[in-house]
Design an enzyme around this catalytic site. Sequence first.
Site: not given
Length: 229
Positions: A8-10, A16, A44, A115-116, A146, A170-171
């Site tokens: 995942d990115l953020d 971010t 999130k 990433s979403a 997601k 994933e966060d």
Amino acid sequence: MKQAAIFDLDGVIVDTARFHYLAWKRLAAELGFQFTEAQNERLKGVSRMQSLEYLLDSGGLQNRFSQEEKEKMAARKNRWYGELIATLTEKDLLPGAERLLKELKAAGVAVVLGSASKNAPPILKSLGIQELFDAVVDGNMVQEAKPDPQVFTLGAELVGIPYEDCAVFEDSQAGIEAANRAVMYSIGVSRAGALQGCKEQIADLSLIGETSWYQKILLSSSEGDQSNV
Ligand code: B16
Ligand code: MG
């Protein structure tokens, strides 16, 4: 490559989430209500339009606006968010992220972004890490957000790795659910409390050595290298 690590990115590679929060908070203020960090947790990992629905819901403004008005609000939020992410540099990478991506690549593990965010491409560019990914899936490439697993299953397909040989970092709760639905190995990355249903959880990627996934994948691959010497 026999394994893939999907990131995942953020909130996992770059922080971010605070920028998303500031931009949503500004929209809430314009609409006349306060939006707290605790309320922001629900946003999130979910898509931009779903985030807007949650935001309006938290201000008691659900079902008040037309689709066109909502799209304008989301575009306004994204403009503010865009101004904030334009300031990102490699210094904003979260602890352990770059090191792990490089280590995985060196060990022959496929490195994938899942990433979403529709802003993922400019964010990766600002961070200078695009070349570390074997495949990138972002919010522009999927129809379902997601917790639908599409963002991860497409990533696995792009690098040709079976879902059961993929680990997802994933966060967000929505992302953990998406990984579990794809029957991938879910690793929660968060210090904001326990993520439900993940196989393992670490506070940030610098603590990857504590996971049994790492012991199995990376340590066994380096032992393999030694035995080949
Ligand atoms: P955008 P991730 C997600 O990214 C964020 O966590 C979520 O808060 C955001 O609403 C979503 O991207 C869409 O982002 O508005 O940039 O398209 O965590 O899946 O990397
Ligand atoms: Mg995230």
